[in-house]
Design a protein around this motif. Structure first.
Motif, PDB file in Angstrom:
ATOM      1  N   TYR A  75      30.645 122.354  50.147  1.00 51.32           N
ATOM      2  CA  TYR A  75      30.939 122.910  51.471  1.00 51.32           C
ATOM      3  C   TYR A  75      31.473 121.798  52.366  1.00 51.32           C
ATOM      4  CZ  TYR A  75      28.387 126.871  49.722  1.00 51.32           C
ATOM      5  OH  TYR A  75      27.986 127.940  48.952  1.00 51.32           O
ATOM      6  N   PRO A  76      32.522 122.076  53.141  1.00 51.29           N
ATOM      7  CA  PRO A  76      33.115 121.015  53.969  1.00 51.29           C
ATOM      8  C   PRO A  76      32.155 120.546  55.045  1.00 51.29           C
ATOM      9  CG  PRO A  76      34.051 123.159  54.525  1.00 51.29           C
ATOM     10  CD  PRO A  76      33.201 123.377  53.312  1.00 51.29           C
ATOM     11  N   ALA A  77      32.222 119.249  55.341  1.00 49.47           N
ATOM     12  CA  ALA A  77      31.316 118.657  56.330  1.00 49.47           C
ATOM     13  C   ALA A  77      31.466 119.312  57.690  1.00 49.47           C
ATOM     14  CB  ALA A  77      31.582 117.151  56.424  1.00 49.47           C
TER      15      ALA A  77
ATOM     16  N   ARG B 140      20.638 118.683  67.206  1.00 47.19           N
ATOM     17  CA  ARG B 140      19.247 118.401  67.588  1.00 47.19           C
ATOM     18  C   ARG B 140      18.263 118.730  66.466  1.00 47.19           C
ATOM     19  NH1 ARG B 140      20.534 123.361  69.525  1.00 47.19           N
ATOM     20  NH2 ARG B 140      19.057 125.065  69.083  1.00 47.19           N
ATOM     21  N   ALA B 141      18.709 119.477  65.443  1.00 46.48           N
ATOM     22  CA  ALA B 141      17.811 119.902  64.367  1.00 46.48           C
ATOM     23  C   ALA B 141      17.338 118.705  63.555  1.00 46.48           C
ATOM     24  CB  ALA B 141      18.520 120.904  63.461  1.00 46.48           C
ATOM     25  N   ARG B 142      16.129 118.804  63.064  1.00 46.41           N
ATOM     26  CA  ARG B 142      15.576 117.768  62.191  1.00 46.41           C
ATOM     27  C   ARG B 142      15.222 118.348  60.821  1.00 46.41           C
ATOM     28  NH1 ARG B 142      18.005 115.407  64.968  1.00 46.41           N
ATOM     29  NH2 ARG B 142      17.486 113.819  66.534  1.00 46.41           N
ATOM     30  N   ARG B 143      14.510 119.470  60.806  1.00 49.59           N
ATOM     31  CA  ARG B 143      14.130 120.088  59.535  1.00 49.59           C
ATOM     32  C   ARG B 143      14.921 121.379  59.361  1.00 49.59           C
ATOM     33  NH1 ARG B 143      10.924 119.469  55.397  1.00 49.59           N
ATOM     34  NH2 ARG B 143      10.123 117.555  56.329  1.00 49.59           N
ATOM     35  N   VAL B 144      15.540 121.510  58.186  1.00 52.55           N
ATOM     36  CA  VAL B 144      16.430 122.641  57.901  1.00 52.55           C
ATOM     37  C   VAL B 144      15.971 123.334  56.630  1.00 52.55           C
ATOM     38  CG1 VAL B 144      18.809 123.329  57.429  1.00 52.55           C
ATOM     39  CG2 VAL B 144      18.358 121.447  59.009  1.00 52.55           C
ATOM     40  N   LEU B 145      15.941 124.651  56.668  1.00 55.06           N
ATOM     41  CA  LEU B 145      15.696 125.456  55.470  1.00 55.06           C
ATOM     42  C   LEU B 145      17.025 125.845  54.852  1.00 55.06           C
ATOM     43  CD1 LEU B 145      14.230 127.363  53.490  1.00 55.06           C
ATOM     44  CD2 LEU B 145      14.098 129.043  55.348  1.00 55.06           C
ATOM     45  N   ASP B 146      17.223 125.479  53.593  1.00 56.04           N
ATOM     46  CA  ASP B 146      18.375 125.926  52.812  1.00 56.04           C
ATOM     47  C   ASP B 146      17.892 127.105  51.976  1.00 56.04           C
ATOM     48  OD1 ASP B 146      20.642 126.303  51.324  1.00 56.04           O
ATOM     49  OD2 ASP B 146      20.590 124.355  50.325  1.00 56.04           O
ATOM     50  N   LEU B 147      18.257 128.307  52.398  1.00 58.00           N
ATOM     51  CA  LEU B 147      17.776 129.527  51.763  1.00 58.00           C
ATOM     52  C   LEU B 147      18.725 129.949  50.654  1.00 58.00           C
ATOM     53  CD1 LEU B 147      15.757 131.936  51.832  1.00 58.00           C
ATOM     54  CD2 LEU B 147      17.393 133.068  53.368  1.00 58.00           C
ATOM     55  N   GLY B 148      18.173 130.236  49.470  1.00 62.88           N
ATOM     56  CA  GLY B 148      19.023 130.547  48.322  1.00 62.88           C
ATOM     57  C   GLY B 148      19.820 129.324  47.927  1.00 62.88           C
ATOM     58  N   ALA B 149      19.120 128.206  47.776  1.00 62.82           N
ATOM     59  CA  ALA B 149      19.770 126.901  47.630  1.00 62.82           C
ATOM     60  C   ALA B 149      20.557 126.753  46.343  1.00 62.82           C
ATOM     61  CB  ALA B 149      18.723 125.786  47.739  1.00 62.82           C
ATOM     62  N   GLY B 150      20.299 127.604  45.356  1.00 61.20           N
ATOM     63  CA  GLY B 150      21.059 127.514  44.108  1.00 61.20           C
ATOM     64  C   GLY B 150      20.866 126.176  43.424  1.00 61.20           C
TER      65      GLY B 150
ATOM     66  N   GLY C 262      22.045 123.389  44.641  1.00 61.51           N
ATOM     67  CA  GLY C 262      22.015 122.320  45.635  1.00 61.51           C
ATOM     68  C   GLY C 262      23.352 121.938  46.223  1.00 61.51           C
ATOM     69  N   LYS C 263      24.348 122.816  46.114  1.00 67.18           N
ATOM     70  CA  LYS C 263      25.667 122.492  46.665  1.00 67.18           C
ATOM     71  C   LYS C 263      25.594 122.216  48.165  1.00 67.18           C
ATOM     72  CE  LYS C 263      28.224 122.942  42.952  1.00 67.18           C
ATOM     73  NZ  LYS C 263      29.183 121.936  42.456  1.00 67.18           N
ATOM     74  N   LEU C 264      24.900 123.074  48.905  1.00 62.74           N
ATOM     75  CA  LEU C 264      24.741 122.843  50.345  1.00 62.74           C
ATOM     76  C   LEU C 264      23.600 121.875  50.621  1.00 62.74           C
ATOM     77  CD1 LEU C 264      25.503 123.546  53.289  1.00 62.74           C
ATOM     78  CD2 LEU C 264      23.811 125.383  53.163  1.00 62.74           C
ATOM     79  N   THR C 265      22.557 121.920  49.813  1.00 62.13           N
ATOM     80  CA  THR C 265      21.398 121.043  50.018  1.00 62.13           C
ATOM     81  C   THR C 265      21.826 119.585  50.077  1.00 62.13           C
ATOM     82  OG1 THR C 265      20.254 122.600  48.559  1.00 62.13           O
ATOM     83  CG2 THR C 265      19.026 120.690  49.298  1.00 62.13           C
ATOM     84  N   ARG C 266      22.699 119.198  49.159  1.00 61.26           N
ATOM     85  CA  ARG C 266      23.169 117.814  49.120  1.00 61.26           C
ATOM     86  C   ARG C 266      23.890 117.447  50.408  1.00 61.26           C
ATOM     87  NH1 ARG C 266      21.137 113.994  46.938  1.00 61.26           N
ATOM     88  NH2 ARG C 266      21.387 113.104  49.015  1.00 61.26           N
ATOM     89  N   ALA C 267      24.713 118.352  50.927  1.00 59.94           N
ATOM     90  CA  ALA C 267      25.439 118.080  52.168  1.00 59.94           C
ATOM     91  C   ALA C 267      24.481 117.959  53.350  1.00 59.94           C
ATOM     92  CB  ALA C 267      26.456 119.194  52.423  1.00 59.94           C
ATOM     93  N   LEU C 268      23.432 118.779  53.372  1.00 62.67           N
ATOM     94  CA  LEU C 268      22.445 118.698  54.451  1.00 62.67           C
ATOM     95  C   LEU C 268      21.684 117.375  54.392  1.00 62.67           C
ATOM     96  CD1 LEU C 268      21.075 122.345  54.240  1.00 62.67           C
ATOM     97  CD2 LEU C 268      22.465 121.403  56.106  1.00 62.67           C
ATOM     98  N   LEU C 269      21.327 116.960  53.195  1.00 58.36           N
ATOM     99  CA  LEU C 269      20.653 115.661  53.048  1.00 58.36           C
ATOM    100  C   LEU C 269      21.565 114.521  53.488  1.00 58.36           C
ATOM    101  CD1 LEU C 269      18.945 116.246  49.582  1.00 58.36           C
ATOM    102  CD2 LEU C 269      17.751 115.966  51.766  1.00 58.36           C
ATOM    103  N   ASP C 270      22.821 114.576  53.080  1.00 62.48           N
ATOM    104  CA  ASP C 270      23.768 113.527  53.442  1.00 62.48           C
ATOM    105  C   ASP C 270      23.989 113.464  54.952  1.00 62.48           C
ATOM    106  OD1 ASP C 270      24.044 112.867  50.783  1.00 62.48           O
ATOM    107  OD2 ASP C 270      25.958 113.905  50.508  1.00 62.48           O
ATOM    108  N   ALA C 271      23.806 114.613  55.638  1.00 65.54           N
ATOM    109  CA  ALA C 271      23.953 114.647  57.093  1.00 65.54           C
ATOM    110  C   ALA C 271      22.713 114.135  57.810  1.00 65.54           C
ATOM    111  CB  ALA C 271      24.264 116.065  57.555  1.00 65.54           C
TER     112      ALA C 271
END
Length: 239
Positions: free
Chosen positions: A24-26, A36-46, A48-57
């Motif tokens: 997913y594009p940054a 302002r968010a600190r903790r994010v829920l990745d729902l239906g993470a599969g 980890g395609k989006l999970t990795r981007a959230l961690l990198d952010a």
């Protein structure tokens, strides 16, 4: 075939999903999750395609995924996340525990009547629910031809601008155009990881994947090429 059967099919193609599905594009991630968010829920993470981007952010990520095979891939690609078994209708997190929920390529598998209250439960007051889909850009001729091939087996259209409703406010929408570089085998994996392809008979699946290579040859595409996408995003804030 039921949507439950289609949703449950992904585990058998978890490796193909990881190899073939685009990231997913940054810009979309930055739009979907408030700074302002600190903790994010990745729902239906599969896987980890989006999970990795959230961690990198820089976010702390709780990744919820029902498929054990998908969670195995998720642990490899995004092991820094906290990984849980769960669904959109039943999230194993405490009340008011996350600042944002992001659901990428998965909201069409949930029951909104049950999932929307569950998202409101786990979000902190003022938190954001964001829904994301990568959609192939059909304005490019070879991509339109690819979709014609895939639509021999399904004509289902996903609503990528769904209504969310209360207790969330009015939704905002955004689109991000970008191009994903991949090779022929990865394109075949992308096709093979789609639920309706997973459920085909082996001869039909093999014939479909072979036809993808024929299509690339007809359009003069080499071993590596770019597949254009439009990433469609919806976000709504918890009142």
């Amino acid at each position: 075939m039921s949507s439950d059967l289609h949703a449950a099919s992904f585990g058998s193609a978890a490796e193909a999903y990881q190899r073939g599905r685009p990231p997913y594009p940054a810009e979309a991630v930055a739009w979907a999750v408030p700074p302002r968010a600190r903790r994010v829920l990745d729902l239906g993470a599969g896987t980890g395609k989006l999970t990795r981007a959230l961690l990198d952010a820089g976010f702390d990520v709780d990744a919820v995924e029902p498929s054990p095979q998908m969670r195995d891939q998720l642990a490899v690609s995004a092991g820094q996340a906290s990984i849980f078994e769960g669904t959109g209708e039943s999230v194993p997190l405490p009340d008011a525990s996350v600042d944002a929920v992001v659901c990428a390529q998965a909201w069409h598998w949930v029951d909104p009547a049950r999932a929307v209250p569950e998202m409101a439960r786990v979000l902190r007051p003022g938190g954001t629910l964001s829904l994301i889909w990568n959609v192939r850009d059909h304005t490019e001729p070879w991509v339109a031809a690819l979709d014609d091939v895939l639509h021999r087996h399904t004509r289902d259209e996903i609503d990528t601008a769904p209504r969310i409703g209360g207790p969330f406010g009015d939704p905002e929408r955004a689109e991000f155009r970008w191009r994903h570089t991949l090779d022929r085998a990865e394109l075949q994996d992308m096709v093979a990881s789609r639920s309706y392809v997973i459920l085909l008979s082996e001869p039909d699946r093999r014939a479909l994947l072979d036809s993808i290579l024929d299509l690339l040859d007809r359009h003069g595409l080499g071993e590596r090429f770019e597949l254009p996408y439009v990433t469609r995003c919806t976000r709504a804030r918890l009142r």
